[in-house]
Design a protein around this motif. Structure first.
Motif, short mmCIF file in Angstrom:
data_model
loop_
_atom_site.label_atom_id
_atom_site.label_comp_id
_atom_site.label_asym_id
_atom_site.label_seq_id
_atom_site.Cartn_x
_atom_site.Cartn_y
_atom_site.Cartn_z
N ASP A 9 0.85 -1.19 0.00
CA ASP A 9 0.00 0.00 0.00
C ASP A 9 0.89 1.23 0.00
O ASP A 9 1.71 1.41 0.90
CB ASP A 9 -0.92 -0.01 1.23
N PHE A 10 0.71 2.04 -1.01
CA PHE A 10 1.56 3.22 -1.19
C PHE A 10 0.71 4.47 -0.97
O PHE A 10 -0.07 4.88 -1.83
CB PHE A 10 2.15 3.22 -2.60
N TYR A 11 0.85 5.06 0.21
CA TYR A 11 0.14 6.29 0.56
C TYR A 11 1.00 7.50 0.21
O TYR A 11 2.19 7.54 0.58
CB TYR A 11 -0.19 6.30 2.06
N PHE A 12 0.42 8.46 -0.46
CA PHE A 12 1.17 9.66 -0.86
C PHE A 12 0.18 10.78 -1.11
O PHE A 12 -1.02 10.55 -1.31
CB PHE A 12 1.98 9.39 -2.14
N GLU B 159 -0.56 -0.88 -4.51
CA GLU B 159 -1.88 -0.23 -4.47
C GLU B 159 -1.64 1.25 -4.18
O GLU B 159 -1.20 1.60 -3.07
CB GLU B 159 -2.75 -0.88 -3.39
N TRP B 160 -1.86 2.09 -5.18
CA TRP B 160 -1.65 3.53 -5.02
C TRP B 160 -2.79 4.12 -4.20
O TRP B 160 -3.96 3.88 -4.50
CB TRP B 160 -1.58 4.19 -6.40
N ASP C 207 -11.34 1.72 -13.29
CA ASP C 207 -10.24 1.14 -14.07
C ASP C 207 -8.93 1.33 -13.30
O ASP C 207 -8.37 2.43 -13.26
CB ASP C 207 -10.17 1.85 -15.45
N ALA C 208 -8.44 0.26 -12.70
CA ALA C 208 -7.25 0.35 -11.83
C ALA C 208 -6.02 0.81 -12.61
O ALA C 208 -5.23 1.63 -12.11
CB ALA C 208 -6.99 -0.99 -11.15
N ALA D 242 -2.02 5.17 -14.06
CA ALA D 242 -1.45 6.02 -15.10
C ALA D 242 -1.78 7.49 -14.83
O ALA D 242 -0.94 8.39 -15.02
CB ALA D 242 -1.98 5.60 -16.47
N PHE D 243 -3.00 7.74 -14.36
CA PHE D 243 -3.41 9.11 -14.00
C PHE D 243 -2.54 9.65 -12.86
O PHE D 243 -2.07 10.78 -12.89
CB PHE D 243 -4.88 9.11 -13.61
N ALA D 244 -2.33 8.82 -11.84
CA ALA D 244 -1.51 9.24 -10.70
C ALA D 244 -0.11 9.63 -11.16
O ALA D 244 0.44 10.66 -10.75
CB ALA D 244 -1.44 8.13 -9.66
#
Lengths: 204, 204
Positions: free
Chosen positions: B6-9, B35-36, B103-104, B109-111
């Motif tokens: 899990d990547f929290y930012f 998991e962004w 859409d994961a 890609a958006f992030a």
């Protein structure tokens, strides 16, 4: 002609202790001296930065409670859990500089003993008696030190150190400065080593 | 059956961006998915922890100004210096979860595009137009997204994410959780790698 590693730490900081267990190995590997510089992290955090003590900060306090033992494990060193909520390191820091002005080696040995007392033995380091006891083990006259600890001149001595510490931008424990490069945190020992190895911040 | 990282930012966190440039390499090397999980670090720091924004904290703000470019250099990646003092990442974070629910891959890609916009191109990411523009480049209908951004249901969606984020003890950006292990900071990528390699916190 290599400059020293300035090692800023607070005796009541577990991360400061953890850094102290690694720093000599690193310094020796890169032929540097360490200048030990205890300071009062409560002053920088609360008075200068206007923040709360780490262990009174929601979320972060839980993280630190979990993080301390695993960091000790990663570094392969013991770590006791003294209750430092009512401790302070004012007498220890003052004693350090009083000893430092007389005998640099004794001051370093004293610093190590105090860190060991707190973070390996889990004993309180607040009272002047505790400070004088540890100092006596490194050849310091306990009675003379106790007298010095009550003096205004030694209070002023630590105050000057604190002013200089803050002027250099130090705010956390541990904090390293080498070749004017400030590095904060035991989790950044890899950056300290990178600098000592390369003298630059580019990727290796 | 390995669990995700899990990547929290926060999109407005330079250290979050810096971590994002390294995380895929690390995840691939250890056969993990990422998991962004964008969140609003201002909420955790100010509302929950009761602290000041990093760049309004004496001493620390000077340190961070010096540290950001050297950390980028160490990691070998570009870093722009947008003025984020009046930026916020609320629309970006809401948009992310709206896309994520559909859409994961597009969300990831958006992030990346949003982080690139802020921290490579140095452009503002605050306005909904900017968010919709980047979303359109990953195949999202900009008009639909703009409509969603104005809806209460998407506000609630991000609020639920924030509640869950805080409940897991996340407070800074970047923050990683893998196998229930919380790890805070881009300067601790070495700890993340240690865990992924060993599955324990003992010295290697």
């Amino acid at each position: 002609m290599k400059t020293d590693i300035d090692f800023y730490f607070d005796f009541i900081s577990p991360y400061g202790y953890l850094a102290s267990t690694q720093l000599e190995r690193i310094a020796i590997a890169h032929q540097r001296r360490i200048e030990w510089r205890p300071f009062l992290v409560g002053v920088t955090v609360m008075k200068i930065m206007g923040l709360k003590p780490m262990m009174q900060t929601p979320l972060k306090s839980d993280y630190v409670r979990l993080d301390k033992p695993r960091m000790a494990s990663l570094l392969g060193v013991p770590l006791a859990s003294p209750d430092v909520s009512r401790s302070n390191s004012v007498a220890a820091a003052r004693a350090f500089y009083w000893i430092r002005d007389r005998d640099a080696d004794a001051a370093m040995a004293f610093a190590k003993r105090m860190l060991h007392r707190a973070w390996v033995e889990g004993r309180d380091i607040t009272p002047p008696e505790a400070v004088a006891e540890e100092a006596s083990f490194v050849g310091i006259d306990a009675a003379q030190l106790r007298q010095a600890l009550a003096s205004q001149s030694l209070k002023d001595r630590l105050q000057r150190e604190m002013d200089a510490t803050i002027a250099r931008g130090v705010f956390g424990s541990p904090f390293f400065i080498v070749d004017e490069q400030p590095i904060w945190g035991v989790d950044r020992l890899w950056m300290l080593e990178h600098w000592l190895r390369n003298g630059h911040w580019r990727r290796e």
